[in-house]
Design a protein around this motif. Sequence first.
Motif, PDB file in Angstrom:
ATOM      1  N   UNK A  35       0.751  -1.158   0.104  1.00 56.00           N
ATOM      2  CA  UNK A  35       0.083   0.116  -0.096  1.00 56.00           C
ATOM      3  C   UNK A  35       0.858   1.303  -0.076  1.00 56.00           C
ATOM      4  N   UNK A  36      -0.010   2.256   0.353  1.00 63.86           N
ATOM      5  CA  UNK A  36       0.764   3.846   0.548  1.00 63.86           C
ATOM      6  C   UNK A  36       1.744   3.726   1.411  1.00 63.86           C
ATOM      7  N   UNK A  37       2.814   4.449   1.054  1.00 65.87           N
ATOM      8  CA  UNK A  37       4.161   4.417   1.975  1.00 65.87           C
ATOM      9  C   UNK A  37       4.949   3.278   2.026  1.00 65.87           C
ATOM     10  N   UNK A  38       4.557   2.562   0.934  1.00 62.99           N
ATOM     11  CA  UNK A  38       5.451   1.069   0.848  1.00 62.99           C
ATOM     12  C   UNK A  38       5.964   1.074  -0.572  1.00 62.99           C
ATOM     13  N   UNK A  39       7.314   0.832  -0.562  1.00 67.89           N
ATOM     14  CA  UNK A  39       7.870   0.606  -1.875  1.00 67.89           C
ATOM     15  C   UNK A  39       8.775  -0.720  -2.148  1.00 67.89           C
ATOM     16  N   UNK A  40       8.899  -1.265  -3.415  1.00 68.34           N
ATOM     17  CA  UNK A  40       9.891  -2.423  -3.658  1.00 68.34           C
ATOM     18  C   UNK A  40      10.999  -1.655  -4.302  1.00 68.34           C
ATOM     19  N   UNK A  41      12.458  -1.958  -3.857  1.00 70.65           N
ATOM     20  CA  UNK A  41      13.641  -1.532  -4.605  1.00 70.65           C
ATOM     21  C   UNK A  41      14.039  -2.619  -5.069  1.00 70.65           C
ATOM     22  N   UNK A  42      14.492  -2.451  -6.481  1.00 73.22           N
ATOM     23  CA  UNK A  42      15.300  -3.409  -7.087  1.00 73.22           C
ATOM     24  C   UNK A  42      16.744  -3.655  -6.526  1.00 73.22           C
ATOM     25  N   UNK A  43      17.146  -4.662  -6.499  1.00 70.37           N
ATOM     26  CA  UNK A  43      18.512  -5.001  -6.181  1.00 70.37           C
ATOM     27  C   UNK A  43      19.385  -3.962  -6.804  1.00 70.37           C
ATOM     28  N   UNK A  44      20.553  -3.230  -6.200  1.00 75.10           N
ATOM     29  CA  UNK A  44      21.216  -2.188  -6.872  1.00 75.10           C
ATOM     30  C   UNK A  44      20.552  -0.992  -6.583  1.00 75.10           C
ATOM     31  N   UNK A  45      19.295  -0.931  -6.269  1.00 69.78           N
ATOM     32  CA  UNK A  45      18.810   0.311  -5.829  1.00 69.78           C
ATOM     33  C   UNK A  45      18.453   1.280  -6.759  1.00 69.78           C
ATOM     34  N   UNK A  46      18.354   0.889  -8.292  1.00 65.98           N
ATOM     35  CA  UNK A  46      18.256   1.999  -9.434  1.00 65.98           C
ATOM     36  C   UNK A  46      16.896   2.556  -9.497  1.00 65.98           C
ATOM     37  N   UNK A  47      16.067   1.373  -9.431  1.00 68.41           N
ATOM     38  CA  UNK A  47      14.305   1.806  -9.720  1.00 68.41           C
ATOM     39  C   UNK A  47      13.841   1.291  -8.413  1.00 68.41           C
ATOM     40  N   UNK A  48      12.801   2.256  -8.146  1.00 70.22           N
ATOM     41  CA  UNK A  48      11.713   1.672  -7.079  1.00 70.22           C
ATOM     42  C   UNK A  48      10.177   1.905  -7.611  1.00 70.22           C
ATOM     43  N   UNK A  49       9.450   0.952  -7.045  1.00 68.22           N
ATOM     44  CA  UNK A  49       8.119   1.007  -7.413  1.00 68.22           C
ATOM     45  C   UNK A  49       7.308   1.368  -5.959  1.00 68.22           C
ATOM     46  N   UNK A  50       6.124   2.045  -6.186  1.00 73.12           N
ATOM     47  CA  UNK A  50       5.405   2.388  -5.049  1.00 73.12           C
ATOM     48  C   UNK A  50       4.130   3.297  -5.461  1.00 73.12           C
ATOM     49  N   UNK A  51       3.352   3.799  -4.777  1.00 71.36           N
ATOM     50  CA  UNK A  51       2.363   4.796  -4.999  1.00 71.36           C
ATOM     51  C   UNK A  51       2.778   6.155  -4.930  1.00 71.36           C
ATOM     52  N   UNK A  52       2.654   7.114  -5.569  1.00 68.29           N
ATOM     53  CA  UNK A  52       3.125   8.526  -5.132  1.00 68.29           C
ATOM     54  C   UNK A  52       1.582   9.326  -5.678  1.00 68.29           C
ATOM     55  N   UNK A  53       1.772  10.337  -5.205  1.00 61.48           N
ATOM     56  CA  UNK A  53       0.535  11.700  -5.416  1.00 61.48           C
ATOM     57  C   UNK A  53       1.367  12.848  -6.072  1.00 61.48           C
ATOM     58  N   UNK A  54       0.619  13.427  -6.847  1.00 59.95           N
ATOM     59  CA  UNK A  54       1.077  14.692  -7.247  1.00 59.95           C
ATOM     60  C   UNK A  54       0.280  15.644  -6.472  1.00 59.95           C
ATOM     61  N   UNK A  55       1.037  16.650  -6.203  1.00 55.65           N
ATOM     62  CA  UNK A  55       0.486  17.682  -5.273  1.00 55.65           C
ATOM     63  C   UNK A  55      -0.830  18.559  -5.987  1.00 55.65           C
ATOM     64  N   UNK A  56      -0.655  18.835  -7.219  1.00 62.00           N
ATOM     65  CA  UNK A  56      -1.653  19.681  -7.791  1.00 62.00           C
ATOM     66  C   UNK A  56      -2.939  18.896  -7.988  1.00 62.00           C
ATOM     67  N   UNK A  57      -3.000  17.669  -8.143  1.00 61.56           N
ATOM     68  CA  UNK A  57      -4.165  16.794  -8.711  1.00 61.56           C
ATOM     69  C   UNK A  57      -4.869  15.856  -7.291  1.00 61.56           C
ATOM     70  N   UNK A  58      -4.218  15.846  -6.382  1.00 59.06           N
ATOM     71  CA  UNK A  58      -4.438  15.011  -5.272  1.00 59.06           C
ATOM     72  C   UNK A  58      -4.714  13.550  -5.414  1.00 59.06           C
ATOM     73  N   UNK A  59      -4.575  13.092  -6.819  1.00 65.09           N
ATOM     74  CA  UNK A  59      -4.647  11.754  -7.077  1.00 65.09           C
ATOM     75  C   UNK A  59      -3.446  11.037  -6.789  1.00 65.09           C
ATOM     76  N   UNK A  60      -3.674   9.465  -6.436  1.00 61.82           N
ATOM     77  CA  UNK A  60      -2.601   8.737  -6.271  1.00 61.82           C
ATOM     78  C   UNK A  60      -2.367   7.751  -7.519  1.00 61.82           C
ATOM     79  N   UNK A  61      -0.906   7.632  -7.692  1.00 59.39           N
ATOM     80  CA  UNK A  61      -0.730   6.679  -8.890  1.00 59.39           C
ATOM     81  C   UNK A  61       0.289   5.451  -8.469  1.00 59.39           C
ATOM     82  N   UNK A  62       0.094   4.444  -9.289  1.00 61.33           N
ATOM     83  CA  UNK A  62       1.258   3.581  -8.834  1.00 61.33           C
ATOM     84  C   UNK A  62       2.232   3.967 -10.259  1.00 61.33           C
ATOM     85  N   UNK A  63       3.603   3.696  -9.673  1.00 60.28           N
ATOM     86  CA  UNK A  63       4.814   4.168 -10.871  1.00 60.28           C
ATOM     87  C   UNK A  63       5.912   3.455 -10.247  1.00 60.28           C
TER      88      UNK A  63
END
Length: 102
Positions: A35-63
């Motif tokens: 869920x929100x406030x959790x991320x998966x980090x690939x080994x090596x630390x280059x990429x991360x998967x998680x939910x985030x929000x844009x300040x101007x829209x208020x929506x949350x996205x998986x990215x």
Amino acid sequence: MTMLNLSLFCLISFFTFFSFSCPATDTLTSLDTFGDNQTLVLSGGLFELGFFSENFSGYHYLGIWFTADRSKVVWVDRENPILDSSGLLQIRTGNLVITDRR
């Protein structure tokens, strides 16, 4: 194939490619909820998967973003925004599923 199915296919392909290239330090199994406030980090630390929000829209996205700079998002499911922080990512019967309060 719908846009959501295509997006999820691309997401799974992306993580499958990199998880075989270098073993992941974190994984999501069918027993987990992610869920929100959790991320998966690939080994090596280059990429991360998680939910985030844009300040101007208020929506949350998986990215997926570069771990060193969260503003450099490399993939996002903009077609299916989540209205608040209730989003969950799960694996159900082998499928990646995003749910929220709706």
